[in-house]
Design a protein around this motif. Structure first.
Motif, PDB file in Angstrom:
ATOM      1  N   PRO A 122       1.063  -1.231   0.087  1.00  0.00           N
ATOM      2  CA  PRO A 122      -0.196   0.220   0.157  1.00  0.00           C
ATOM      3  C   PRO A 122       0.796   0.961  -0.539  1.00  0.00           C
ATOM      4  N   ALA A 123       2.170   0.891   0.429  1.00  0.00           N
ATOM      5  CA  ALA A 123       2.626   2.046   1.196  1.00  0.00           C
ATOM      6  C   ALA A 123       3.774   2.323  -0.643  1.00  0.00           C
ATOM      7  N   ILE A 124       4.095   1.371  -0.963  1.00  0.00           N
ATOM      8  CA  ILE A 124       4.516   1.871  -2.901  1.00  0.00           C
ATOM      9  C   ILE A 124       3.442   2.522  -3.973  1.00  0.00           C
ATOM     10  N   ALA A 125       2.230   1.675  -3.484  1.00  0.00           N
ATOM     11  CA  ALA A 125       1.197   2.382  -3.606  1.00  0.00           C
ATOM     12  C   ALA A 125       0.486   3.428  -4.466  1.00  0.00           C
ATOM     13  N   LYS A 126       0.349   4.248  -3.025  1.00  0.00           N
ATOM     14  CA  LYS A 126       0.659   5.404  -2.775  1.00  0.00           C
ATOM     15  C   LYS A 126       2.175   6.305  -3.150  1.00  0.00           C
ATOM     16  N   GLY A 127       3.186   5.682  -3.360  1.00  0.00           N
ATOM     17  CA  GLY A 127       4.649   6.574  -4.261  1.00  0.00           C
ATOM     18  C   GLY A 127       5.469   6.606  -3.346  1.00  0.00           C
ATOM     19  N   ILE A 128       4.990   5.904  -2.120  1.00  0.00           N
ATOM     20  CA  ILE A 128       6.861   6.185  -1.387  1.00  0.00           C
ATOM     21  C   ILE A 128       7.725   5.503  -1.651  1.00  0.00           C
ATOM     22  N   PRO A 129       8.822   5.670  -2.059  1.00  0.00           N
ATOM     23  CA  PRO A 129       9.619   4.948  -2.819  1.00  0.00           C
ATOM     24  C   PRO A 129      10.167   3.738  -2.495  1.00  0.00           C
ATOM     25  N   ALA A 130      10.542   2.946  -3.401  1.00  0.00           N
ATOM     26  CA  ALA A 130       9.927   1.389  -2.576  1.00  0.00           C
ATOM     27  C   ALA A 130      11.450   1.162  -1.094  1.00  0.00           C
ATOM     28  N   ASP A 131      12.545   1.972  -1.029  1.00  0.00           N
ATOM     29  CA  ASP A 131      12.911   1.560  -0.195  1.00  0.00           C
ATOM     30  C   ASP A 131      12.611   2.019   0.890  1.00  0.00           C
ATOM     31  N   GLN A 132      12.119   3.194   0.764  1.00  0.00           N
ATOM     32  CA  GLN A 132      11.593   3.786   1.923  1.00  0.00           C
ATOM     33  C   GLN A 132      10.701   2.641   2.815  1.00  0.00           C
ATOM     34  N   ALA A 133       9.285   2.257   2.005  1.00  0.00           N
ATOM     35  CA  ALA A 133       8.516   1.832   1.707  1.00  0.00           C
ATOM     36  C   ALA A 133       8.706   0.400   2.614  1.00  0.00           C
ATOM     37  N   LYS A 134       9.346  -0.359   2.216  1.00  0.00           N
ATOM     38  CA  LYS A 134      10.398  -2.172   3.061  1.00  0.00           C
ATOM     39  C   LYS A 134      10.975  -1.445   4.373  1.00  0.00           C
ATOM     40  N   ALA A 135      11.465  -0.092   4.762  1.00  0.00           N
ATOM     41  CA  ALA A 135      12.169  -0.166   5.531  1.00  0.00           C
ATOM     42  C   ALA A 135      10.833   0.337   7.040  1.00  0.00           C
ATOM     43  N   LEU A 136       9.981   0.746   6.483  1.00  0.00           N
ATOM     44  CA  LEU A 136       8.853   1.389   7.750  1.00  0.00           C
ATOM     45  C   LEU A 136       7.697  -0.057   7.665  1.00  0.00           C
ATOM     46  N   SER A 137       8.374  -0.472   6.850  1.00  0.00           N
ATOM     47  CA  SER A 137       7.319  -1.946   6.584  1.00  0.00           C
ATOM     48  C   SER A 137       8.162  -3.843   7.773  1.00  0.00           C
ATOM     49  N   LYS A 138       9.749  -3.204   7.506  1.00  0.00           N
ATOM     50  CA  LYS A 138      10.542  -3.911   8.699  1.00  0.00           C
ATOM     51  C   LYS A 138       9.781  -3.085   9.624  1.00  0.00           C
ATOM     52  N   THR A 139       9.869  -2.138  10.103  1.00  0.00           N
ATOM     53  CA  THR A 139       9.443  -1.613  11.410  1.00  0.00           C
ATOM     54  C   THR A 139       8.549  -2.218  12.121  1.00  0.00           C
ATOM     55  N   LEU A 140       8.048  -2.218  11.726  1.00  0.00           N
ATOM     56  CA  LEU A 140       6.255  -2.284  12.059  1.00  0.00           C
ATOM     57  C   LEU A 140       6.381  -4.698  11.640  1.00  0.00           C
ATOM     58  N   LEU A 141       6.787  -4.708  11.321  1.00  0.00           N
ATOM     59  CA  LEU A 141       6.713  -5.925  11.206  1.00  0.00           C
ATOM     60  C   LEU A 141       8.293  -6.656  13.125  1.00  0.00           C
ATOM     61  N   THR A 142       8.307  -5.332  12.660  1.00  0.00           N
ATOM     62  CA  THR A 142       9.125  -5.930  13.799  1.00  0.00           C
ATOM     63  C   THR A 142       8.576  -5.272  15.593  1.00  0.00           C
ATOM     64  N   ARG A 143       7.954  -4.425  15.440  1.00  0.00           N
ATOM     65  CA  ARG A 143       7.093  -3.929  16.400  1.00  0.00           C
ATOM     66  C   ARG A 143       5.839  -4.972  16.765  1.00  0.00           C
ATOM     67  N   LEU A 144       5.716  -5.860  15.239  1.00  0.00           N
ATOM     68  CA  LEU A 144       4.706  -6.721  15.504  1.00  0.00           C
ATOM     69  C   LEU A 144       5.032  -8.337  15.995  1.00  0.00           C
ATOM     70  N   ASN A 145       6.611  -7.520  16.315  1.00  0.00           N
ATOM     71  CA  ASN A 145       7.428  -9.623  16.631  1.00  0.00           C
ATOM     72  C   ASN A 145       6.624 -10.093  15.656  1.00  0.00           C
ATOM     73  N   ILE A 146       6.745 -10.129  14.745  1.00  0.00           N
ATOM     74  CA  ILE A 146       7.027 -11.506  13.246  1.00  0.00           C
ATOM     75  C   ILE A 146       8.811 -11.295  12.757  1.00  0.00           C
ATOM     76  N   PRO A 147       8.989 -12.157  13.111  1.00  0.00           N
ATOM     77  CA  PRO A 147      10.518 -12.808  12.518  1.00  0.00           C
ATOM     78  C   PRO A 147      11.125 -12.644  11.475  1.00  0.00           C
ATOM     79  N   GLN A 148      12.410 -12.473  11.468  1.00  0.00           N
ATOM     80  CA  GLN A 148      13.245 -11.780  10.461  1.00  0.00           C
ATOM     81  C   GLN A 148      12.699 -12.719   9.657  1.00  0.00           C
ATOM     82  N   ARG A 149      13.293 -14.406   9.867  1.00  0.00           N
ATOM     83  CA  ARG A 149      13.044 -15.022   8.757  1.00  0.00           C
ATOM     84  C   ARG A 149      11.801 -15.526   8.092  1.00  0.00           C
ATOM     85  N   LEU A 150      11.172 -14.913   8.370  1.00  0.00           N
ATOM     86  CA  LEU A 150       9.927 -14.949   7.550  1.00  0.00           C
ATOM     87  C   LEU A 150       9.115 -13.669   7.177  1.00  0.00           C
TER      88      LEU A 150
END
Ligand SMILES: Nc1ncnc2c1ncn2[C@@H]1O[C@H](COP(=O)(O)OP(=O)(O)OP(=O)(O)O)[C@@H](O)[C@H]1O
Length: 249
Positions: A122-150
């Motif tokens: 959704p962030a990429i679809a809204k025009g946020i650059p992919a690297d920034q969108a992925k960095a935001l996603s990693k932060t959220l996945l970490t906060r929500l305890n989704i292990p990095q291996r997943l």
């Protein structure tokens, strides 16, 4: 219609919804009628009412997943107040992309798409650059305890709770002005529920208008500014019947 700074972020006016069961002799099932709901920026309104009252149907209607029979859904989009019900399908897609986030009860799994891309989408679809969108996603996945291996795996094989947390991350990756949350904490443990409460509190602080269904009383108490009753019971009556064990949420 040009919006003014004081326009509410979301307004449902005279909303009515019935289902017609075509496969069952065309039986018409009325769900709600004459819904008047106003949600301001920074406010979280929780839908309450007994099971089957129409809470999810109202939430899906506000996202234009269901088409109400009557009424208007007014949302602010690009400094204009637009009626989502009168919008063309392509406009609905565009309004959703920038103005409305929706966290459904279950993740719609897309085969072969890794969890990280599901969240960043959704962030990429809204025009946020992919690297920034992925960095935001990693932060959220970490906060929500989704292990990095997943993160590089498609969520099809994830547990119910893991899928729901990916779904939540996807809903919060864009700073939507309007957020619709359908039982986002239903399959979560206490630590992840607390993270969702934090995410909602942060979204309110940045001015998001939120409508949510929360069956968990503790979560509801933590995030709700107001209760909105769907169905025949008032919010006060529903609360007292709930306390007396007379209704199920
Ligand atoms: N797609 C559909 N087609 C026909 N009837 C439907 C459909 N979706 C919901 N309903 C009916 O509409 C009514 C309201 O359902 P809804 O799921 O909105 O209730 P709810 O208040 O969210 O309930 P719960 O708290 O149990 O999730 C129910 O009687 C349900 O059977």
């Amino acid at each position: 219609m040009i919006s003014s700074a004081t326009d509410p972020a979301l307004r449902a006016v005279g909303l009515a919804k019935t289902f017609t069961l075509h496969a069952q002799g065309g039986i018409v099932l009325p769900v709600f009628d004459n819904i008047e709901l106003t949600v301001n920026a920074g406010e979280c309104v929780c839908l309450v009412g007994p099971s089957g009252a129409g809470k999810s149907t109202l939430l899906r209607s506000l996202y234009a997943n269901y088409k109400p029979d009557a009424g208007k859904i007014l949302v602010v989009h690009r400094n204009e107040t637009v009626d989502l019900l009168a919008a063309e399908p392509w406009e609905v897609v565009e309004i959703r992309r920038s103005a409305i986030g929706y966290v459904s009860q279950f993740l719609r799994v897309i085969p072969r798409v890794p969890a990280l891309d599901v969240v960043a989408g959704p962030a990429i679809a809204k025009g946020i650059p992919a690297d920034q969108a992925k960095a935001l996603s990693k932060t959220l996945l970490t906060r929500l305890n989704i292990p990095q291996r997943l993160w590089p795996l498609a969520p099809a094989t994830f547990s119910g709770g893991e899928q729901q947390r990916v779904n939540i991350a996807r809903g919060f990756v864009v700073d939507y002005p309007i957020l619709l949350l359908d039982e986002p904490t239903a399959s979560l443990d206490a630590a992840n529920r607390a993270t969702v409460v934090d995410l909602i509190t942060e979204a309110k602080a940045r001015g998001a208008a939120i409508v949510g269904i929360f069956h968990d009383e503790e979560v509801r108490r933590a995030v709700a500014d107001r209760l909105f009753a769907v169905g025949k019971l008032s919010a006060d009556d529903w609360l007292s019947q709930l306390a007396a064990g007379k209704v199920a949420v």
